[in-house]
Structure formats: C-alpha cells, structure tokens
Motif scaffolding. Sequence first.
Motif, PDB file in Angstrom:
ATOM      1  N   ALA A   7       0.809  -1.219   0.000  1.00 34.41           N
ATOM      2  CA  ALA A   7       0.000   0.000   0.000  1.00 34.41           C
ATOM      3  C   ALA A   7       0.841   1.267   0.000  1.00 34.41           C
ATOM      4  O   ALA A   7       0.617   2.163   0.786  1.00 34.41           O
ATOM      5  N   THR A   8       1.813   1.351  -0.916  1.00 34.56           N
ATOM      6  CA  THR A   8       2.541   2.600  -1.053  1.00 34.56           C
ATOM      7  C   THR A   8       1.647   3.593  -1.793  1.00 34.56           C
ATOM      8  O   THR A   8       0.742   3.192  -2.543  1.00 34.56           O
ATOM      9  N   MET A   9       1.892   4.853  -1.594  1.00 38.32           N
ATOM     10  CA  MET A   9       1.081   5.880  -2.256  1.00 38.32           C
ATOM     11  C   MET A   9       1.169   5.736  -3.774  1.00 38.32           C
ATOM     12  O   MET A   9       0.157   5.849  -4.475  1.00 38.32           O
ATOM     13  N   LYS A  10       2.346   5.418  -4.297  1.00 33.38           N
ATOM     14  CA  LYS A  10       2.514   5.260  -5.744  1.00 33.38           C
ATOM     15  C   LYS A  10       1.646   4.120  -6.276  1.00 33.38           C
ATOM     16  O   LYS A  10       0.962   4.281  -7.288  1.00 33.38           O
ATOM     17  N   ARG A  11       1.655   2.971  -5.616  1.00 34.99           N
ATOM     18  CA  ARG A  11       0.865   1.820  -6.063  1.00 34.99           C
ATOM     19  C   ARG A  11      -0.635   2.117  -5.945  1.00 34.99           C
ATOM     20  O   ARG A  11      -1.418   1.729  -6.814  1.00 34.99           O
ATOM     21  N   LEU A  12      -1.049   2.785  -4.878  1.00 32.32           N
ATOM     22  CA  LEU A  12      -2.461   3.135  -4.713  1.00 32.32           C
ATOM     23  C   LEU A  12      -2.923   4.085  -5.812  1.00 32.32           C
ATOM     24  O   LEU A  12      -4.019   3.941  -6.350  1.00 32.32           O
ATOM     25  N   GLN A  13      -2.066   5.052  -6.163  1.00 34.21           N
ATOM     26  CA  GLN A  13      -2.416   5.976  -7.247  1.00 34.21           C
ATOM     27  C   GLN A  13      -2.497   5.251  -8.585  1.00 34.21           C
ATOM     28  O   GLN A  13      -3.396   5.513  -9.386  1.00 34.21           O
ATOM     29  N   GLU A  14      -1.566   4.317  -8.831  1.00 32.07           N
ATOM     30  CA  GLU A  14      -1.605   3.529 -10.063  1.00 32.07           C
ATOM     31  C   GLU A  14      -2.915   2.742 -10.163  1.00 32.07           C
ATOM     32  O   GLU A  14      -3.548   2.710 -11.207  1.00 32.07           O
ATOM     33  N   ALA A  15      -3.287   2.108  -9.064  1.00 34.96           N
ATOM     34  CA  ALA A  15      -4.514   1.315  -9.045  1.00 34.96           C
ATOM     35  C   ALA A  15      -5.732   2.216  -9.226  1.00 34.96           C
ATOM     36  O   ALA A  15      -6.645   1.889  -9.997  1.00 34.96           O
ATOM     37  N   ARG A  16      -5.762   3.338  -8.543  1.00 36.70           N
ATOM     38  CA  ARG A  16      -6.877   4.286  -8.692  1.00 36.70           C
ATOM     39  C   ARG A  16      -6.979   4.747 -10.141  1.00 36.70           C
ATOM     40  O   ARG A  16      -8.062   4.793 -10.719  1.00 36.70           O
ATOM     41  N   ASP A  17      -5.831   5.053 -10.741  1.00 37.42           N
ATOM     42  CA  ASP A  17      -5.823   5.534 -12.116  1.00 37.42           C
ATOM     43  C   ASP A  17      -6.153   4.439 -13.132  1.00 37.42           C
ATOM     44  O   ASP A  17      -6.504   4.736 -14.265  1.00 37.42           O
ATOM     45  N   ALA A  18      -6.051   3.177 -12.719  1.00 32.58           N
ATOM     46  CA  ALA A  18      -6.465   2.070 -13.583  1.00 32.58           C
ATOM     47  C   ALA A  18      -7.973   1.875 -13.526  1.00 32.58           C
ATOM     48  O   ALA A  18      -8.553   1.257 -14.422  1.00 32.58           O
ATOM     49  N   GLY A  19      -8.620   2.377 -12.460  1.00 37.13           N
ATOM     50  CA  GLY A  19     -10.072   2.284 -12.365  1.00 37.13           C
ATOM     51  C   GLY A  19     -10.595   1.436 -11.225  1.00 37.13           C
ATOM     52  O   GLY A  19     -11.733   0.977 -11.260  1.00 37.13           O
TER      53      GLY A  19
END
Length: 148
Positions: free
Chosen positions: A97-109
């Motif tokens: 749950a790093t901020m980068k991975r969470l943002q990637e997942a959010r941006d994937a939908g």
Amino acid sequence: MQTPADLEDRPRVLIVDDNKHTRLLLAQILRSLGITQTIEAADGVEGLAALRNHAIDIVLTDLAMEPMNGIEFVRSLRTGPDSPGPMLPVIMITGHATMKRLQEARDAGVNEFMGKPITARGVIERLAQVVDHARPFIRTDDYFGPDR
C-alpha cells in the motif's frame, strides 16, 4: 428455506489472487455473509477468462500477481477492446500500500482498496461501499472508471 430467486439476488463474486489460501479466506468470509456464488482465478489472465465464462457482479483482486498483476487486470477490464465487464465494481486487495501503487490502481479504475491482512470487517465495509455507495463512472481522454 432459500429459493432459487433468493440466490439470484445475491452477488456473484470473482476472487483473483495468486495465493490459494487468500482465495480460500475470502471465499469463507463471503460465505459467512451469505454470498455463496464465487469463482476463483489465480491471476489477471485467468480472471479475464473467468469473466468471459461467468456472470459476475463484483471483483476482488490482489495487486501483486504474475503474469498479469491486478493493475494490468483492471486496466484490461476497464478499457480492453473485448472487455467482458468494463463497469464491474473492483475491490483491490494489497499488502503493498505505497502511495505510488495506490495511485496507479486508482488511475487504472479500481473502486475500493483493502489492505492486508484481510479481515471480515474490511470485506464487509468495502462491499457495502461498492454496492450501497457506488460512484458514477466517468470517461476522459486518458481514463475510464469510477469518479476519482
């Protein structure tokens, strides 16, 4: 006694995780909630195949898997030309749950996130969020998915 109509009202859930024990735990939690119709897949490739072969209402997916990880799976689900369910609610489960991975997942939908270790309460809360408080989907030049 439950009738077939009662079972039709319950969501059908796809569990995508490369860890068999995690899939088993999630299926047990879902059964305790009365959700008995679950399909399991070991990675994103299997998950997309399962979506083509089964009617699914909600997806629970891990982030870190091979050969197709959860982010790639969600991107394919949201924007793939032959996607079997671009608007399905997706709950991503991650121990990364790093901020980068969470943002990637959010941006994937991804609709919702749930950190590991998995708890029944976490599953209940995320399911309630995607069912009772679903966010509208939006489309922009570089994104399709739930309103971020």
